[in-house]
Design an enzyme around this catalytic site. Structure first.
Site, PDB file in Angstrom:
ATOM      1  N   SER A   2       0.802  -1.223   0.000  1.00 14.32           N
ATOM      2  CA  SER A   2       0.000   0.000   0.000  1.00 14.32           C
ATOM      3  C   SER A   2       0.837   1.277   0.000  1.00 14.32           C
ATOM      4  O   SER A   2       0.353   2.315  -0.429  1.00 14.32           O
ATOM      5  CB  SER A   2      -0.974   0.017   1.179  1.00 14.32           C
ATOM      6  OG  SER A   2      -0.324   0.313   2.376  1.00 14.32           O
ATOM      7  N   LYS A  45       0.182   4.823   6.569  1.00 18.06           N
ATOM      8  CA  LYS A  45      -0.490   5.593   5.514  1.00 18.06           C
ATOM      9  C   LYS A  45       0.050   7.018   5.495  1.00 18.06           C
ATOM     10  O   LYS A  45       0.687   7.470   6.430  1.00 18.06           O
ATOM     11  CB  LYS A  45      -2.011   5.647   5.747  1.00 18.06           C
ATOM     12  CG  LYS A  45      -2.704   4.312   5.837  1.00 18.06           C
ATOM     13  CD  LYS A  45      -2.682   3.571   4.530  1.00 18.06           C
ATOM     14  CE  LYS A  45      -3.314   2.188   4.691  1.00 18.06           C
ATOM     15  NZ  LYS A  45      -3.007   1.311   3.597  1.00 18.06           N
TER      16      LYS A  45
END
Length: 183
Positions: free
Chosen positions: A36, A92
């Site tokens: 990710s 993130k």
């Protein structure tokens, strides 16, 4: 031999509270796996996970002080508790803060305002990231630390750069105009 280990343990015992305090309040190290956050992390792995020996692809330094003192901002990489599984930590990029307006990555035309006390986070690799585009804005209290540097592999070691979110997708929230009663 056993006596030697016990002696070392007794010698190290007074330092254990200092180590735990440093780890909990100042900073620590962590391994980042998954796709990710490619290309920021795990650039050499097609699967973004571990190598054949099971070693993590990217080891990073985390700052817990930056979160405690609110030094992190748009574009920083953070580690937070997953809103869907609190036992899981996810890495993130912080895209928007409370009050900001953000457009989802799927190209939807409407903008979403990040509620008070929340943030919008996204992975750098949209194709493989489960992020705020899937679960919405997350409580800012879920952020545990900021990723400040890559330590391993040595070829990629260095400070983790802040990458500003795209202006066409994020509009910074404005503070409301407060009228001065003297005028």
């Amino acid at each position: 031999m056993l006596g030697s280990a016990a002696a070392h343990a007794r010698a190290a015992a007074p330092f254990l509270p200092c180590f735990v305090a440093f780890h909990d309040y100042v900073g620590s190290l962590a391994a980042v796996a998954g796709r990710s956050m490619q290309p920021t992390f795990n650039t050499r792995a097609s699967d973004g996970g571990a190598d054949a020996a099971g070693a993590p692809r990217t080891v990073v330094a985390l700052s817990k002080l930056s979160v405690r003192w609110n030094w992190h901002g748009r574009g920083d990489v953070v580690v937070l508790r997953s809103p869907s599984d609190p036992a899981e930590l996810i890495t993130k990029r912080l895209i928007a803060l409370e009050g900001d307006w953000v457009q989802r990555r799927d190209g939807a035309r409407e903008m979403t305002q990040v509620p008070r006390g929340h943030v919008w986070v996204e992975g750098d690799n949209a194709r493989f990231s489960k992020d705020s585009n899937a679960f919405g804005a997350v409580p800012a209290g879920l952020i545990e630390s900021q990723v400040v540097a890559t330590l391993w592999p040595p070829a990629e070691a260095g400070r983790v750069a802040r990458v500003e979110p795209p202006r066409k997708r994020v509009i910074e929230g404005r503070r409301p105009f407060i009228r001065d009663p003297r005028f």
